[in-house]
Write a protein that holds these residues in place. Structure first.
Motif, PDB file in Angstrom:
ATOM      1  N   VAL A   1       7.477  12.279   0.123  1.00 30.01           N
ATOM      2  CA  VAL A   1       6.774  11.519  -0.916  1.00 30.01           C
ATOM      3  C   VAL A   1       5.534  10.853  -0.320  1.00 30.01           C
ATOM      4  O   VAL A   1       4.449  10.888  -0.903  1.00 30.01           O
ATOM      5  CB  VAL A   1       7.710  10.470  -1.554  1.00 30.01           C
ATOM      6  N   ALA A   2       5.681  10.237   0.853  1.00 34.84           N
ATOM      7  CA  ALA A   2       4.545   9.582   1.503  1.00 34.84           C
ATOM      8  C   ALA A   2       3.447  10.592   1.801  1.00 34.84           C
ATOM      9  O   ALA A   2       2.262  10.312   1.596  1.00 34.84           O
ATOM     10  CB  ALA A   2       5.001   8.888   2.783  1.00 34.84           C
ATOM     11  N   ALA A   3       3.818  11.776   2.275  1.00 35.32           N
ATOM     12  CA  ALA A   3       2.833  12.819   2.564  1.00 35.32           C
ATOM     13  C   ALA A   3       2.105  13.227   1.293  1.00 35.32           C
ATOM     14  O   ALA A   3       0.882  13.414   1.301  1.00 35.32           O
ATOM     15  CB  ALA A   3       3.519  14.023   3.213  1.00 35.32           C
ATOM     16  N   GLU A   4       2.826  13.361   0.203  1.00 34.15           N
ATOM     17  CA  GLU A   4       2.200  13.729  -1.072  1.00 34.15           C
ATOM     18  C   GLU A   4       1.266  12.616  -1.550  1.00 34.15           C
ATOM     19  O   GLU A   4       0.148  12.886  -1.995  1.00 34.15           O
ATOM     20  CB  GLU A   4       3.279  14.005  -2.124  1.00 34.15           C
ATOM     21  N   LEU A   5       1.691  11.380  -1.443  1.00 37.03           N
ATOM     22  CA  LEU A   5       0.846  10.257  -1.864  1.00 37.03           C
ATOM     23  C   LEU A   5      -0.432  10.157  -1.025  1.00 37.03           C
ATOM     24  O   LEU A   5      -1.489   9.801  -1.531  1.00 37.03           O
ATOM     25  CB  LEU A   5       1.618   8.940  -1.775  1.00 37.03           C
ATOM     26  N   ALA A   6      -0.326  10.467   0.270  1.00 36.47           N
ATOM     27  CA  ALA A   6      -1.482  10.406   1.165  1.00 36.47           C
ATOM     28  C   ALA A   6      -2.251  11.717   1.193  1.00 36.47           C
ATOM     29  O   ALA A   6      -3.270  11.811   1.885  1.00 36.47           O
ATOM     30  CB  ALA A   6      -1.025  10.048   2.572  1.00 36.47           C
ATOM     31  N   GLU A   7      -1.752  12.713   0.443  1.00 36.59           N
ATOM     32  CA  GLU A   7      -2.370  14.047   0.390  1.00 36.59           C
ATOM     33  C   GLU A   7      -2.476  14.663   1.778  1.00 36.59           C
ATOM     34  O   GLU A   7      -3.530  15.119   2.213  1.00 36.59           O
ATOM     35  CB  GLU A   7      -3.735  13.975  -0.294  1.00 36.59           C
TER      36      GLU A   7
ATOM     37  N   SER B   1       6.125   2.651   3.796  1.00 37.53           N
ATOM     38  CA  SER B   1       5.818   1.582   2.842  1.00 37.53           C
ATOM     39  C   SER B   1       4.485   1.873   2.144  1.00 37.53           C
ATOM     40  O   SER B   1       3.767   2.807   2.501  1.00 37.53           O
ATOM     41  CB  SER B   1       5.725   0.249   3.588  1.00 37.53           C
ATOM     42  N   HIS B   2       4.153   1.023   1.186  1.00 38.14           N
ATOM     43  CA  HIS B   2       2.841   1.133   0.522  1.00 38.14           C
ATOM     44  C   HIS B   2       1.731   0.927   1.554  1.00 38.14           C
ATOM     45  O   HIS B   2       0.717   1.629   1.522  1.00 38.14           O
ATOM     46  CB  HIS B   2       2.718   0.087  -0.597  1.00 38.14           C
ATOM     47  N   GLU B   3       1.938  -0.032   2.467  1.00 40.14           N
ATOM     48  CA  GLU B   3       0.943  -0.273   3.522  1.00 40.14           C
ATOM     49  C   GLU B   3       0.780   0.959   4.403  1.00 40.14           C
ATOM     50  O   GLU B   3      -0.339   1.297   4.802  1.00 40.14           O
ATOM     51  CB  GLU B   3       1.352  -1.475   4.380  1.00 40.14           C
ATOM     52  N   ASP B   4       1.894   1.637   4.713  1.00 39.47           N
ATOM     53  CA  ASP B   4       1.822   2.858   5.521  1.00 39.47           C
ATOM     54  C   ASP B   4       0.995   3.924   4.808  1.00 39.47           C
ATOM     55  O   ASP B   4       0.157   4.593   5.429  1.00 39.47           O
ATOM     56  CB  ASP B   4       3.222   3.406   5.808  1.00 39.47           C
ATOM     57  N   VAL B   5       1.226   4.091   3.523  1.00 42.05           N
ATOM     58  CA  VAL B   5       0.490   5.110   2.759  1.00 42.05           C
ATOM     59  C   VAL B   5      -1.001   4.768   2.739  1.00 42.05           C
ATOM     60  O   VAL B   5      -1.852   5.642   2.915  1.00 42.05           O
ATOM     61  CB  VAL B   5       1.068   5.243   1.329  1.00 42.05           C
ATOM     62  N   GLU B   6      -1.328   3.477   2.560  1.00 48.31           N
ATOM     63  CA  GLU B   6      -2.742   3.066   2.579  1.00 48.31           C
ATOM     64  C   GLU B   6      -3.363   3.328   3.940  1.00 48.31           C
ATOM     65  O   GLU B   6      -4.505   3.772   4.039  1.00 48.31           O
ATOM     66  CB  GLU B   6      -2.885   1.589   2.188  1.00 48.31           C
ATOM     67  N   ARG B   7      -2.611   3.073   4.987  1.00 46.04           N
ATOM     68  CA  ARG B   7      -3.117   3.332   6.342  1.00 46.04           C
ATOM     69  C   ARG B   7      -3.354   4.827   6.540  1.00 46.04           C
ATOM     70  O   ARG B   7      -4.356   5.228   7.117  1.00 46.04           O
ATOM     71  CB  ARG B   7      -2.126   2.788   7.374  1.00 46.04           C
TER      72      ARG B   7
END
Length: 165
Positions: A23-29, A57-63
């Protein structure tokens, strides 16, 4: 019979790990393998579930998005990204230090103002004698008579007494 829908809103701290790697990979493309590589390099540190599953986390995805922007848009390599992130961390530490010093400065200024006001109150209490009136209280020292002028030294070589053992 009509069904009522209820809505539940859950607020999650931005640093709490809630996304699995896919999911994180998809969110961060990004590809999940890229996230694993970034973790190996220390660019990201996801939380872990009790069973060891990575939780982002959300912070991880933003990073991750910021890292991607630096590599894609700015053309930085990962070493450059690491350097930028390290500088940002140092800048944040310095900013917090400056804020702490500014708070301490305000505290010290307040303490100084309080002490200064206490001294002013003491002066108004009449306990101290103003300097211009001390002449009346303390007599002036008598001027010492000038020593007689030394005789002129004799002409010729000067003899200096020397003690010998």
């Amino acid at each position: 019979m009509s069904m009522r829908r209820t809505r539940t809103t859950v607020t999650v701290s931005s640093d709490r790990g809630v996304f699995m790697i896919s999911v994180a990979a998809e969110l961060a493309e990004m590809h999940p393998q890229t996230l694993r590589m970034y973790e190996q390099r220390g660019l990201i540190e996801p939380k872990r579930s009790p069973k060891g599953t990575r939780l982002y986390s959300h912070e991880d995805v933003e990073r991750l998005r910021r890292i991607q922007a630096m590599t894609n848009d700015l053309g930085l390599n990962l070493a450059g990204v690491e350097h930028v992130l390290r500088l940002e961390q140092e800048l944040e530490r310095s900013r917090r230090r400056v804020e702490a010093l500014e708070r301490r400065t305000v505290e010290l200024q307040a303490e100084f103002a309080e002490q200064l006001e206490a001294v002013r109150r003491e002066l108004r209490g009449g306990e101290l004698v103003p300097l211009k009136h001390t002449r009346d209280i303390v007599p002036r020292p008598q001027a010492a008579p000038e020593p007689p002028a030394a005789p002129d030294p004799p002409a010729g070589p000067r003899r200096i007494p020397v003690e010998r053992d």
